[in-house]
Design a protein around this motif. Sequence first.
Motif, PDB file in Angstrom:
ATOM      1  N   TYR A   1      -6.522  13.840  20.748  1.00 27.18           N
ATOM      2  CA  TYR A   1      -7.857  14.434  20.580  1.00 27.18           C
ATOM      3  C   TYR A   1      -8.718  13.623  19.629  1.00 27.18           C
ATOM      4  CZ  TYR A   1      -6.241  16.627  16.142  1.00 27.18           C
ATOM      5  OH  TYR A   1      -5.765  16.867  14.863  1.00 27.18           O
ATOM      6  N   VAL A   2     -10.018  13.803  19.756  1.00 25.06           N
ATOM      7  CA  VAL A   2     -10.990  13.126  18.904  1.00 25.06           C
ATOM      8  C   VAL A   2     -11.540  14.126  17.904  1.00 25.06           C
ATOM      9  CG1 VAL A   2     -13.197  11.907  18.795  1.00 25.06           C
ATOM     10  CG2 VAL A   2     -11.602  11.453  20.685  1.00 25.06           C
ATOM     11  N   MET A   3     -11.366  13.832  16.632  1.00 25.37           N
ATOM     12  CA  MET A   3     -11.975  14.637  15.572  1.00 25.37           C
ATOM     13  C   MET A   3     -13.160  13.877  15.003  1.00 25.37           C
ATOM     14  SD  MET A   3      -9.742  14.115  12.084  1.00 25.37           S
ATOM     15  CE  MET A   3      -8.234  14.842  12.648  1.00 25.37           C
ATOM     16  N   SER A   4     -14.118  14.610  14.498  1.00 23.91           N
ATOM     17  CA  SER A   4     -15.269  13.958  13.875  1.00 23.91           C
ATOM     18  C   SER A   4     -14.948  13.563  12.448  1.00 23.91           C
ATOM     19  CB  SER A   4     -16.466  14.904  13.867  1.00 23.91           C
ATOM     20  OG  SER A   4     -16.275  15.934  12.895  1.00 23.91           O
ATOM     21  N   ASP A   5     -15.674  12.578  11.954  1.00 24.49           N
ATOM     22  CA  ASP A   5     -15.693  12.373  10.513  1.00 24.49           C
ATOM     23  C   ASP A   5     -16.486  13.525   9.917  1.00 24.49           C
ATOM     24  OD1 ASP A   5     -15.401  11.303   7.983  1.00 24.49           O
ATOM     25  OD2 ASP A   5     -16.016   9.285   8.572  1.00 24.49           O
TER      26      ASP A   5
ATOM     27  N   ARG B   1      -6.849  21.744  25.014  1.00 21.30           N
ATOM     28  CA  ARG B   1      -5.621  21.207  25.613  1.00 21.30           C
ATOM     29  C   ARG B   1      -5.204  19.907  24.910  1.00 21.30           C
ATOM     30  NH1 ARG B   1      -7.546  20.591  30.236  1.00 21.30           N
ATOM     31  NH2 ARG B   1      -6.956  22.595  31.155  1.00 21.30           N
ATOM     32  N   ARG B   2      -6.157  19.057  24.627  1.00 22.94           N
ATOM     33  CA  ARG B   2      -5.844  17.795  23.941  1.00 22.94           C
ATOM     34  C   ARG B   2      -5.274  18.046  22.547  1.00 22.94           C
ATOM     35  NH1 ARG B   2     -11.691  15.358  25.671  1.00 22.94           N
ATOM     36  NH2 ARG B   2     -11.104  14.458  27.703  1.00 22.94           N
ATOM     37  N   ILE B   3      -5.863  18.997  21.847  1.00 26.69           N
ATOM     38  CA  ILE B   3      -5.388  19.318  20.498  1.00 26.69           C
ATOM     39  C   ILE B   3      -3.981  19.892  20.563  1.00 26.69           C
ATOM     40  CG2 ILE B   3      -5.801  20.756  18.464  1.00 26.69           C
ATOM     41  CD1 ILE B   3      -8.860  20.560  19.269  1.00 26.69           C
ATOM     42  N   LEU B   4      -3.759  20.800  21.494  1.00 35.92           N
ATOM     43  CA  LEU B   4      -2.425  21.381  21.656  1.00 35.92           C
ATOM     44  C   LEU B   4      -1.397  20.310  22.008  1.00 35.92           C
ATOM     45  CD1 LEU B   4      -3.353  24.593  23.669  1.00 35.92           C
ATOM     46  CD2 LEU B   4      -2.373  24.551  21.358  1.00 35.92           C
ATOM     47  N   ARG B   5      -1.776  19.386  22.878  1.00 37.68           N
ATOM     48  CA  ARG B   5      -0.851  18.321  23.259  1.00 37.68           C
ATOM     49  C   ARG B   5      -0.385  17.541  22.038  1.00 37.68           C
ATOM     50  NH1 ARG B   5      -0.249  13.092  23.848  1.00 37.68           N
ATOM     51  NH2 ARG B   5       0.894  12.247  25.651  1.00 37.68           N
TER      52      ARG B   5
END
Length: 739
Positions: free
Chosen positions: A267-271, A322-326
């Motif tokens: 997953y992509v998190m923001s700064d 879903r990406r975060i859970l993965r």
Amino acid sequence: MKRLRAILLTVVISTALSPVAAAARESGDAAERRAEQTLSKMTLEEKVRLLHGPMPMMLPPSKRPEGVAMGAGFIEGVPRLGVPMLVETDASLGVSNLMEIRKGDVATALPSGLSLASTWDPEIARAGGKMIGSEARAKGFNVMLVGGVNLVRDPRAGRNFEYLGEDPLLGGELVGAQIAGVQSNNIIGTIKHYALNALETGRNIHSVIMDEGAMRESDLLAFQIGIEKGNPGSVMCAYNRVGGVFACENSFLLNDVLRRDWGYKGYVMSDWGAVHSTEALLKGLDQQSGEQVDAKRYFSTELTKALEEKRIPESAVDTAARRILRSIYAHGVADNPLQPGQPIDYDANAAVAQKAAEAGIVLLRNEGGILPLAAGVRSILVVGGNADAGVPGGGGSSQVVPVGGLKRVVPGASTGTAAAFAKRGYGGTAPLDALRAEFPNARISFLDGKDAAAAAAAAKAADMAIVFTEKYATEAIDHPDLSLGEGQDALIDAVASANAKTVVVLQTGNPVLMPWQAKVPAILSAWFGGQRGGDAIARILSGKVNPSGHLPVTFPASADQLPNPVLPGSNIPPANKETRAVYGLQAGLQPYDISFPEGSDAGYRWFDKKGLKPLYPFGYGLSYTSFRYDGLKMTGGKTLTVRFTVTNTGDREGADVPQVYVTRLGKAKRLIGWGKPDLKPGESREVTVTADPRVLADFDAKAQRWVVPAGPVKVEVATSATDPVLTGTARLSRVTRKP
């Protein structure tokens, strides 16, 4: 002649899928299935909960989850489904304690990123990552904001000290190893700041203008290699704009390159403070970090409105969740619950930091073999650098309060964003104490260096003088120039004029100019040394450790040699009311574009392309022993493999860093690999380097392919980017590869 030992040291930069990567893929497949199962049981509210999180320091105590560790932020989990809370901490150099939000808490401080890069050793990077990741978990964190791999494009950039140099292959290999080490603790690591976040000046509003081919061949390649090697659970997108579009809602970077081309599954998190719209969810951003810093809670309050108004489909929420859970499942976060307060072996961890510091110190000059210092030296004058208190560290979100605390602290900035969080601190082992331990029979005195005349007089009466210098660096501020500043150049000149046996120890986060170089017989670049930086410096000076560090950045002879002699953004007007309304409170300047004339030819490639002679070249580093290279063999075709033998011809054991560069017709040279054999006197080893085709190729943006053209290439086995020892020519076949 001594018999050649049958030992093979191989550095293979290949496209084959390693067993580690294969295992990660298999667990990733299982993690995807598990994520899908969990997602199917979640309510919309629970899905949205995974997409945003606050900074706990900005919440009243009553609003903080019970027992949550105070750090960079947290993401609420879903307890009824066994989805854990994500508790986040900075950063690449250790468990940060920004603004001491955990009163009295300390952590083992690794040396700076440029020090780590100077080791040219992925195993040291991996060991350091494993160590800081273990401390993060013990303190109650399961997400570590590690893995800074932005290329050093300008030696004045304030955050360079965190990063891993100017070459995408070196940086990518090291950051991948570091991330893998961190994640071995069943926590999620990140790679950051994606992408082209090369300067702090105007970082929230400036836009980098660069063609796709140049990006792919440089900054993006560093991220691509790092992701392949480290398999980070998360990518952190950057503050700046790329091609006029904010990095955290840049569909080209996040959807086209990261996910479509590289196949990234995390997953992509923001700064923190880098989100500008709810629509960023559709452009590839999955999680809003530190939501109170942004203008709005785009991924919670605003997202709920957008869902109700059908501006954002629920399927976009599903995709992000879903990406975060993965990543939670793939990296063992759910199956290994946090148990804050676990014991930490700080002595063992300090040894890891010390080994890294020793391997990262670069011997730049040693005229007359003045180093190592003679065991019988009678009197040593130590001057400056706060060497009586500790070693300096960089400021900002990566700053670690070392074990033992900071012994001396002064403000890191008086104005601007950095004034709120940047501190100039000194901790770890003090060089003065470490030198006294190394030379118990010598009379070692100290002066703070504020009076150059007094220092010169004292130096004249001593056998040796060691001048410790420093140049503070911090997030949010770039340097106006390349000088040491604060009168240190004059101090060195005065001391060296009074005592011909003067050693200068540079403690900086960047390359610096050295107008006094010719007067000083010995120069060490010790960077920011971390927990046992003083011990590492003393052991190098005494000869107990043979220096093996090599520069990961070019030291220019003047700012005029840089692609941008004037620091980009330094002449831009301050932000006005309209700018702040669009870009937020962190916008210090009015919007502007940055062009990097070097394109993909960053650092040593620029110097090679322009025929410029640097003060010290990329890859440079001296030793207390000597090495011979011979037996060059090359195999071309669809791949390039280079073999040669390294022999220690001196009388001390030591590690060398032989580098292999390739030059195509009409192109700047490129690093394709290196070795790091540690050899006893008289010992020989064969080094093999196999090139990743991407470091030989051009990126054809129109065809969306890497292309290695057929033809001859010049091959150099070298001690630095400007010092070839063995040369030859190989012929390559045309090779194309998907991005």
